[in-house]
Enzyme design. Structure first.
Site, mmCIF file in Angstrom:
data_model
loop_
_atom_site.group_PDB
_atom_site.id
_atom_site.type_symbol
_atom_site.label_atom_id
_atom_site.label_comp_id
_atom_site.label_asym_id
_atom_site.label_seq_id
_atom_site.Cartn_x
_atom_site.Cartn_y
_atom_site.Cartn_z
ATOM 1 N N ASP A 153 0.838 -1.192 0.000
ATOM 2 C CA ASP A 153 0.000 0.000 0.000
ATOM 3 C C ASP A 153 0.877 1.247 0.000
ATOM 4 O O ASP A 153 1.940 1.252 -0.618
ATOM 5 C CB ASP A 153 -0.936 -0.043 1.217
ATOM 6 N N HIS A 226 -3.823 5.940 3.345
ATOM 7 C CA HIS A 226 -4.492 4.733 2.855
ATOM 8 C C HIS A 226 -3.853 3.467 3.423
ATOM 9 O O HIS A 226 -4.538 2.556 3.900
ATOM 10 C CB HIS A 226 -4.436 4.729 1.331
ATOM 11 N N SER A 559 -10.946 -1.133 -1.270
ATOM 12 C CA SER A 559 -9.678 -1.056 -0.526
ATOM 13 C C SER A 559 -9.895 -1.352 0.947
ATOM 14 O O SER A 559 -9.001 -1.836 1.631
ATOM 15 C CB SER A 559 -9.068 0.345 -0.652
#
Length: 778
Positions: A153, A226, A559
């Site tokens: 990520d 994220h 996600s």
């Protein structure tokens, strides 16, 4: 499917389905170059060369177009070498050099770099993972979990309380990873929870230029948020009092709080590049991860041209489960990414929690919506404010209604609540545009593309999101009312929402046209309004102008659903270390549920109608049942390879999947439908003389030694279904028994039909979704 023939639908969607973001070339020494992924057959290494790195460098040197290129440092041309997940390299080549290289002995394929995109708490309790008493199946002590989850990520924010390692014993003995040092990231930032951290950027820099270290951390530190969010969702330690500006207050914990995290930073401000992702997969395999969580995608290519699929195959061979997000391309059909059968493909669904707001109009009408707004710019509840819509009609968005940067006239919107249509720009950015133009609030209206699904955002000004129908009514009022006014209200967090779960409209959909016989997605998990840890370098809206700093944020996307499954897979691996990746996926799929908390079939948020296996796969993840599935459908590497042998690949194309074991086609499957997948998909060909098809499955008993199962099968309009045998009698644990399912056509249907095949023993319900499809001429 309503009267649309499958073949016509294939023609309509296939071009979009096979789209890949090929990275543009750059120029060096007058020759245009770009990054290529080169897959190699290491058995072809010349006897005179002692190591594969020297071999790769010599091959690149041999195809160099000019003398200048020959003299370049090999390190500049060969960016990465791969040897754990697959054999090959990433190299900077001109198009002519790539063509020359393809013809050399030992080179299996030369594929251009692909740009990938990120697919961007109450969930443990909603999933039944919050221990309510000491008898919970998930009450194992932290030290029982030495499973390591590799998260590919944007990196990790190590100071987050979600990565506290209190109560953990030493780093797992099998772990071989490292903690890379870089700007803002030191050895001390790894601990017994974050056991490894690496950054991969050579492919990114080759495509976009050197990273500006003044603006971005060239290290595992997460500036985006994220990666921190997904890592905490997988395995975050419990944090009491977690919330986002007061919303979603409670204990935030990952799906597997006892698991360890290895952060592999592969995504940067300009995207995620396949050469970096593949190097991270390669390193993760070598480091010793047990599960890999990959919340990104880059389109779909045939198996032998999909480098991530090839690398995932190699990881699977080493016993690693790969969990990937399905993509946010829904509700359009054929919008899935990461569809290889050895990958667990995860779609998104809602939870029973929402963040409610409302819009009150001067007419007296009140419309429900959602929002995560919390700030100083509050509207007085006793005042009605002027409201304006700058679009030309209430039915469809146009350039004037999307609130794009530079499109709002301050003279028109200043001091008013502005109605903005969704689309083109990020939702929170529209609010920023309104704020900069002098607007005092925003009503964010869904369009036909979003329907009635509402996603809450942490806006910079008072804002409420409403569904398409409500949006049309509000816009109509603003356009026709004499002096239209409105006000916005915010009601905080509400739980117990019904119906839930619901399949998210944005969640990518099947069918999987790469192989219709492999039903995808595999399952759905919570992916809407998920609370988890956040970076200290970015505001909750992810806008540069947002100066707020929060410890937790609420995000939506596949996600977010992917790490839910990755975490639960880690729990299953800790409980059943002997289980293969396919066994864990089988347990997750066959125990998934397909009814919501109102006891009705799962709904599709985009239509309000019942969802199908093309939307939800096997159903919604059910961890408490997955720990004891009764039976599993196991698949080994050779089985997957034999599946590939049914896909029309040449011997040369198959070599990339045969790198470790020199595999050859054993022809164990009569067709792709015979892969021992937990879902069953039967495809009748155009040839109407084919009136019956049979598929075969083998189940392994992981329940009580003496178990007797009987089968129940759905009724179908188009086919009759016969299962032989109809009972399975097991006498020992891990015993395998086989059965076959014969489908005989009664009447060909215009669209696919779905149902289920369930094995029952009085305790377990081992459910496989069944899809029957008829290929028809245009």
């Amino acid at each position: 499917m309503g009267g649309i023939t499958v073949k016509w639908w294939l023609c309509l969607c296939l071009s979009a389905y096979l789209t890949i973001n090929i990275v543009l070339s750059s120029t060096s020494n007058g020759v245009s170059k770009k990054t290529y992924i080169v897959h190699m057959d290491v058995t072809a290494i010349p006897a005179t060369i002692t190591d594969h790195v020297s071999w790769y460098s010599s091959l690149v040197k041999s195809v160099a177009v000019s003398l200048n290129d020959i003299n370049e440092e090999e390190e500049e041309r060969v960016m990465y070498t791969y040897q754990s997940a697959f054999h090959g390299m990433a190299a900077r080549l001109s198009e002519e050099e790539a063509e020359r290289l393809q013809d050399l002995n030992g080179v299996v394929s030369v594929l251009p770099e692909v740009r990938y995109e990120l697919h961007t708490t109450r969930s443990p309790m909603f999933l039944g993972l919050e221990p309510q008493d000491s008898t919970s199946v998930w009450t194992d002590k932290l030290t029982d979990h030495d499973v390591v989850v590799g998260v590919l990520d944007t990196g990790i924010w190590p100071e987050s309380a979600s990565f506290n390692d209190t109560g953990f014993t030493s780093v797992p003995a099998h772990w071989r990873g490292v903690c890379e040092v870089g700007r803002g990231f030191e050895k001390r930032h790894c601990n017994k929870k974050i056991v490894g951290a690496r950054a991969f950027y050579r492919g990114y820099e080759a495509a976009t230029g050197t990273i500006n270290e003044g603006k971005e951390y060239k290290s595992p530190r997460d500036q985006d948020g994220h990666g921190t969010h997904t890592a905490a969702t997988v395995a975050g330690s419990p944090v009491h009092g977690a919330n986002l500006l007061g919303y979603a207050y409670g204990t935030a914990r990952g799906m597997s709080p006892g698991a360890r995290i290895a952060a592999y930073k592969v995504c940067w401000t300009g995207g995620c590049f396949s050469s970096d992702i593949l190097s991270a997969v390669d390193a993760a395999v070598s480091d010793g991860v047990n599960v890999m969580s990959i919340s990104l995608g880059g389109g779909v290519a045939s198996y032998h041209r999909d480098s991530l699929s090839i690398a995932a195959f190699g990881a699977m061979e080493k016993g690693i489960l790969i969990s990937c997000s399905a993509g946010n391309g829904g509700p359009d059909p054929v919008s899935l990414t990461n569809v290889s059968p050895w990958i667990t493909t995860v779609g998104a669904s809602t939870m029973d929690r929402d963040f409610l707001g409302s819009v009150k109009l001067g007419s007296g009408a009140v419309f429900k919506g959602v929002s995560l707004y919390k700030g100083r710019r509050n509207l007085s509840p006793k005042t009605m404010y002027p409201v304006v819509y700058t679009g030309s009609n209430s039915s469809s968005p146009d350039p004037g209604s999307l609130c794009l940067e530079g499109t709002l006239d301050p003279h028109v919107v200043s001091g008013k609540i502005v109605i903005c249509d969704r689309g083109i720009s990020p939702r929170v950015q529209k609010g920023q545009v309104v704020k900069e133009a002098g607007g005092i609030g925003m009503i964010l209206s869904n369009t036909a593309a979003n329907g009635e699904e509402l996603v809450a955002d942490c806006h910079l000004l008072p804002a409420v999101a409403v569904g398409e129908k409500q949006g049309k009514a509000i816009k109509q009022y603003a356009m026709t009312g004499r002096k239209p006014t409105a006000n916005l209200a915010f009601y905080g967090t509400k739980v117990g929402i019904k119906p839930s779960p619901v399949v998210a409209a944005f969640s990518s959909r099947g069918p999987n046209f790469l192989s219709l016989e492999v039903l995808k997605p595999d399952l759905v998990a919570p992916g809407v309004n998920i609370l988890a840890a956040w970076t200290g370098d970015m505001g909750p809206s992810s806008l540069e102008t947002d100066r707020r700093r929060v410890a937790f944020n609420i995000l939506s996307g596949t996600s977010m659903s992917c790490p839910h499954v990755s975490g639960v897979a880690a729990l299953l691996k800790a409980r059943h270390p002997e289980w293969s990746p396919a066994a864990i996926k089988s347990a997750l799929m066959t125990t998934a549920y397909i009814h919501d908390n109102s006891y009705h079939p799962l709904q599709d948020s985009s239509t309000g109608a019942p969802s199908t296996p093309y939307d939800h796969g096997a159903g919604h993840i059910n961890p408490s049942k997955a720990v004891d599935p009764g039976l599993i459908y196991d698949i080994g590497p050779q089985d997957y390879f034999d599946f590939l042998c049914t896909q029309g690949l040449t011997k040369t194309q198959l070599v990339v999947f045969a790198k470790f074991s020199n595999r050859t086609c054993q022809h164990s499957l009569s067709g792709p439908s015979d892969l021992n997948y937990p879902a069953i998909s039967v495809v009748f060909p155009e040839n109407k003389r084919v009136s019956a098809m049979t598929v075969h499955r083998t189940v392994t008993n992981v329940g009580p030694p003496n178990s007797k199962y009987h089968v129940v099968v759905s009724e179908f309009k188009g086919v009759s279904v016969k299962v032989e045998p109809s009972t399975l009698n097991f006498s020992k644990k891990y015993q395998k028994l086989s059965y076959k399912v014969t489908f005989v056509i009664k009447s060909r249907q215009m669209g696919p039909e779905s149902g289920a095949l369930i094995w029952k023993d009085g305790v377990h319900r081992v459910r496989s979704p069944v899809m029957v499809t008829w290929l028809s001429p245009v």
